[in-house]
Design a protein around this motif. Sequence first.
Motif, PDB file in Angstrom:
ATOM      1  N   THR A  20      -0.790  -5.169  -3.703  1.00  0.00           N
ATOM      2  CA  THR A  20      -0.419  -5.664  -4.916  1.00  0.00           C
ATOM      3  C   THR A  20      -1.591  -6.336  -5.707  1.00  0.00           C
ATOM      4  N   LEU A  38      -0.495  -1.748  -6.434  1.00  0.00           N
ATOM      5  CA  LEU A  38       0.632  -1.797  -7.055  1.00  0.00           C
ATOM      6  C   LEU A  38       0.927  -2.960  -7.860  1.00  0.00           C
ATOM      7  N   GLY A  40       3.385  -4.999  -8.794  1.00  0.00           N
ATOM      8  CA  GLY A  40       4.621  -5.296  -8.424  1.00  0.00           C
ATOM      9  C   GLY A  40       5.383  -6.063  -9.172  1.00  0.00           C
ATOM     10  N   ASP A  41       6.796  -5.992  -9.094  1.00  0.00           N
ATOM     11  CA  ASP A  41       7.707  -7.016  -9.818  1.00  0.00           C
ATOM     12  C   ASP A  41       7.777  -8.276  -9.112  1.00  0.00           C
ATOM     13  N   SER A  42       7.089  -8.479  -7.796  1.00  0.00           N
ATOM     14  CA  SER A  42       7.131  -9.445  -6.839  1.00  0.00           C
ATOM     15  C   SER A  42       6.338 -10.353  -7.763  1.00  0.00           C
ATOM     16  N   ASP A  80       5.184  -1.154 -11.480  1.00  0.00           N
ATOM     17  CA  ASP A  80       6.840  -1.387 -10.922  1.00  0.00           C
ATOM     18  C   ASP A  80       7.624  -1.347 -12.217  1.00  0.00           C
ATOM     19  N   LYS A 109       6.631   2.902 -10.476  1.00  0.00           N
ATOM     20  CA  LYS A 109       7.649   2.974  -9.146  1.00  0.00           C
ATOM     21  C   LYS A 109       9.239   2.564  -9.399  1.00  0.00           C
ATOM     22  N   HIS A 133      11.017   3.774  -3.730  1.00  0.00           N
ATOM     23  CA  HIS A 133      11.230   2.965  -2.980  1.00  0.00           C
ATOM     24  C   HIS A 133      12.516   2.619  -2.540  1.00  0.00           C
ATOM     25  N   VAL A 176       7.758   3.909  -0.939  1.00  0.00           N
ATOM     26  CA  VAL A 176       7.739   2.685  -0.194  1.00  0.00           C
ATOM     27  C   VAL A 176       8.833   2.632   0.561  1.00  0.00           C
ATOM     28  N   GLU A 178      10.728  -0.223   2.691  1.00  0.00           N
ATOM     29  CA  GLU A 178      10.547  -1.672   2.737  1.00  0.00           C
ATOM     30  C   GLU A 178      11.907  -2.106   3.635  1.00  0.00           C
ATOM     31  N   ILE A 199       6.381  -1.510   4.157  1.00  0.00           N
ATOM     32  CA  ILE A 199       6.299  -2.713   4.011  1.00  0.00           C
ATOM     33  C   ILE A 199       7.416  -3.472   4.970  1.00  0.00           C
ATOM     34  N   VAL A 209       1.746  -1.519   2.623  1.00  0.00           N
ATOM     35  CA  VAL A 209       1.553  -2.163   1.444  1.00  0.00           C
ATOM     36  C   VAL A 209       1.866  -3.861   1.708  1.00  0.00           C
ATOM     37  N   VAL A 211       1.790  -7.727  -0.342  1.00  0.00           N
ATOM     38  CA  VAL A 211       1.817  -8.455  -1.304  1.00  0.00           C
ATOM     39  C   VAL A 211       0.230  -9.508  -1.333  1.00  0.00           C
TER      40      VAL A 211
END
Length: 260
Positions: A20, A38, A40-42, A80, A109, A133, A176, A178, A199, A209, A211
């Motif tokens: 990410t 990515l 990511g919204d993380s 994302d 995603k 995902h 993805v 997860e 992940i 993947v 983070v």
Amino acid sequence: MKTITSIKKAKGEIPLTVITAYDSLFASLFNNKTDMILVGDSLNMSFNNKPDTLSASLDIMIYHTNAVCQGAPDTFIICDMPFGTYTDEVMALKNASKVYQETTAHAVKIEGGTERAHIIQALTNNSIAVMGHIGLMPQYVRSEGGYIVRGKSEEDTLKLIEDAKAVEKAGAFAIVVEGVKSEAAKRITDAVNIPTIGIGAGNDTDGQVLVWSDMLGFFEEFQPKFVKKYLNGADLVKNAVDNYITDVQTRKFPTQEYTY
Ligand code: KIV
């Protein structure tokens, strides 16, 4: 640089690498290294210190995706789609089109299995590349009451295989997977013809993947079991800042070398 075609062809070959990124500076360090980046919204948790990913907005994702595209012009980039921006086909198409129009991301995603296949289909029918995902889906954390590892029973494994097949049939170019037991992740991987990117899903997926702030050791709140730290980033930064403070306070910095 990877394309949808070369990503699909990588199925069963050398595992695909994904990391990410949320900003231009770090994206530039990853550019031309991992196969994909990515956004990511993380970022809502690791960058913004929020308790979950749910409050990330489309505008926030577009802002960070633009920064990443700026820093990593030679890498395949995925944005994302945040929570609540793809609840029906019309909304999903409007919001994913906004991502394509306002950034140079190559794909979006979407979290969800069979229940979201019609959304993925609506996007792929309209020339928007989608990464799926499935498994543990962070956007479902409140409705499911936590982050629950999947694929522990035969029944759940069969459900995940059904999800993966539905996502593939809807036109996703990769998925993805997860937080899934490794045996289940292997069966999911064997059941579809598109690459699975794991992940916390063991070593039998078609790629991995992580983070960035977890794998480089900048995020200190907690370390999930599946995260390998390749750097102690937080310690390095804190030591460097301590050294800077000491140098300034003792007038060791700036020396002549750093003076006009
Ligand atoms: O938001 C994110 O960073 C993700 C990865 C953990 C796959 O969805």
